[in-house]
Design an enzyme around this catalytic site. Structure first.
Site, mmCIF file in Angstrom:
data_model
loop_
_atom_site.group_PDB
_atom_site.id
_atom_site.type_symbol
_atom_site.label_atom_id
_atom_site.label_comp_id
_atom_site.label_asym_id
_atom_site.label_seq_id
_atom_site.Cartn_x
_atom_site.Cartn_y
_atom_site.Cartn_z
ATOM 1 N N TRP A 119 0.822 -1.225 0.000
ATOM 2 C CA TRP A 119 0.000 0.000 0.000
ATOM 3 C C TRP A 119 0.841 1.253 0.000
ATOM 4 C CZ3 TRP A 119 -4.281 -0.873 -2.094
ATOM 5 C CH2 TRP A 119 -4.871 -2.127 -1.971
ATOM 6 N N ASP A 128 -1.609 6.648 6.066
ATOM 7 C CA ASP A 128 -2.690 5.790 5.568
ATOM 8 C C ASP A 128 -2.939 4.733 6.648
ATOM 9 O OD1 ASP A 128 -4.288 3.853 4.440
ATOM 10 O OD2 ASP A 128 -3.007 3.477 2.701
ATOM 11 N N LYS A 176 -12.841 -1.646 6.283
ATOM 12 C CA LYS A 176 -12.208 -2.615 7.190
ATOM 13 C C LYS A 176 -12.741 -2.414 8.610
ATOM 14 C CE LYS A 176 -8.713 -1.961 3.872
ATOM 15 N NZ LYS A 176 -8.859 -3.184 3.153
HETATM 16 N N1 PMP Z 1 -4.537 1.489 1.923
HETATM 17 C C1 PMP Z 1 -4.620 0.347 2.615
HETATM 18 C C2 PMP Z 1 -3.768 0.176 3.846
HETATM 19 C C3 PMP Z 1 -5.497 -0.665 2.215
HETATM 20 O O1 PMP Z 1 -5.569 -1.805 2.899
HETATM 21 C C4 PMP Z 1 -6.304 -0.456 1.073
HETATM 22 C C5 PMP Z 1 -7.311 -1.478 0.588
HETATM 23 N N2 PMP Z 1 -7.103 -2.778 0.929
HETATM 24 C C6 PMP Z 1 -6.157 0.745 0.375
HETATM 25 C C7 PMP Z 1 -5.277 1.691 0.829
HETATM 26 C C8 PMP Z 1 -6.943 0.998 -0.880
HETATM 27 O O2 PMP Z 1 -8.249 1.265 -0.596
HETATM 28 P P1 PMP Z 1 -9.347 1.453 -1.751
HETATM 29 O O3 PMP Z 1 -9.441 0.157 -2.481
HETATM 30 O O4 PMP Z 1 -10.570 1.814 -0.998
HETATM 31 O O5 PMP Z 1 -8.877 2.544 -2.626
#
Ligand code: PMP
Length: 374
Positions: free
Chosen positions: A108, A185, A209
């Protein structure tokens, strides 16, 4: 907190399990919210009913996370990946010279870095990339970060959902001699630990989540970081415009906000973030102990002090048993345990809404499977 349930236990990384109480409440209110004659889905976002839902949700999350008054809470769309662009569009004024440093700890933060490079001079201050089984298995110690001078911000992902590494403490940039704001994040562990806001400029979290359904992203942003968006930033993503309009510059994801609000109420009834933290520790300790005490039958490769309390990846010593493990798990009412395709193996996500009994049931199944297929 949660009544015993006949539903299976859902270990999905996200969209993920929601508290059963919340689902029941939403079901009961589906056709007629509080005598309004409307489902929340049918309400104008500008009507008094929805405004009251929105304001309560904002108050509750501010209280749960003890968010100081000089931070705005925005309910946005675009998800975590959207914020990877929205943050630089708002925080990296002086483009294209703006400098932003990233700490790479897993998929991520890697994605965040890649996206930011489209907007600014984004470099890597530290990384835990490694070869093979040693890839993303420990957090780089802040004392070793190579932070540049004159940064617009420093970005970290505080819990890497895929690799299962977590910062137990968010870094104190000032003590590292860096006065840039920290951007975090925290999508996959928000509301499972208290936040030390003195270390944070901006934090964001997709809802799916630990907050609610997909579709809404929470952004906590310090006042002084608002109002610097680049002229090319879409108005709907300009923090100043979003803040000035109480997240209603455009139609917000009303139903997702409503469910998030029910989750916040559920969290408050259950003792808030402190209770969630204690329970997460108990659940994750039970699972890691089971893995570590399995004589190598199950393996988690993350350094013990960096192990995530939310996302627990693990491998069977004999990967040819993976399909049998997953099929047996489903029969035992244990769903969505397959690891992310980029790492393989298994992953149990044990967010706030996963009851302790769910983890007990999982470790019982793991022991039984190991005994049967030893
Ligand atoms: N950051 C983290 C830590 C994640 O776990 C996720 C999704 N699993 C995201 C960003 C991306 O999120 P989205 O698919 O809602 O854009």
């Amino acid at each position: 907190m949660t009544a015993p349930t006949a539903r299976p236990y859902n270990f999905s990384a996200g969209p993920a399990v929601l508290p059963e109480e919340v689902l029941r409440e939403a079901a009961a209110e589906m056709l007629d919210w509080h005598g309004s004659g409307m489902s929340v889905m049918e309400m104008s976002h500008r009507g008094r009913e929805f405004i009251s839902i929105y304001e309560q949700a904002e108050r509750d999350v501010r209280e749960l996370l003890a968010v100081p008054e000089h931070y705005r809470i925005l309910f946005m769309q675009g998800g975590g990946l959207g914020e990877n662009a929205i943050v630089p569009l708002n925080l990296s004024h002086r483009l294209p010279e703006a400098k932003v440093d990233f700490v790479i700890t897993g998929s991520w933060s890697q994605k965040s870095h890649k996206e930011a490079r489209r907007y600014c001079d984004a470099q890597i201050a530290a990384s835990n990339e490694g070869v093979g089984a040693a890839n993303h298995t420990a957090m780089p110690a802040p004392s070793g970060w190579q932070l540049r001078d004159g940064l617009s911000y420093v970005h970290i992902c505080s819990n890497e959902t895929i690799h299962g590494v977590e910062f137990a403490q968010w870094p104190d940039l000032q003590s590292l001699g860096c006065d840039a704001p920290l951007v975090v994040d925290c999508s996959s562990h928000i509301l499972s630990r208290p936040i030390d806001w003195s270390r944070v400029g901006l934090a964001f979290a997709g809802a799916q989540k630990n907050i609610g359904p997909a579709g809404v992203t929470l952004v906590f942003v310090r006042d002084d970081l608002i109002g610097h968006a680049l002229s090319v930033c879409p108005s709907a993503f300009d923090y100043q415009i979003v803040a000035a309009n109480q997240s209603m510059f455009n139609t917000p994801p009303t139903y997702a906000i409503y469910i998030a609000g029910l989750v916040f109420q559920w969290l408050k009834r259950g003792g808030g973030v402190a209770a969630m933290e204690a329970r997460s520790l108990e659940k994750s300790t039970l699972l890691y102990d089971t893995i570590d005490n399995s004589d190598g039958y199950y393996v988690n490769r993350v350094a013990p002090d960096c192990r995530s309390r939310m996302n627990v990846p693990f491998f069977l010593h004999d990967e040819s048993l993976n399909e049998a493990f997953l099929a047996g798990a489903r029969q035992h009412g244990l769903l969505q345990l397959k690891g992310h395709k980029s790492v393989g193996g298994m992953r149990a996500s044990i967010y706030n809404a996963m009851p302790l009994d769910g983890v007990r049931s999982l470790v019982g199944y793991m022991r039984e499977f190991a005994a049967r297929h030893g």
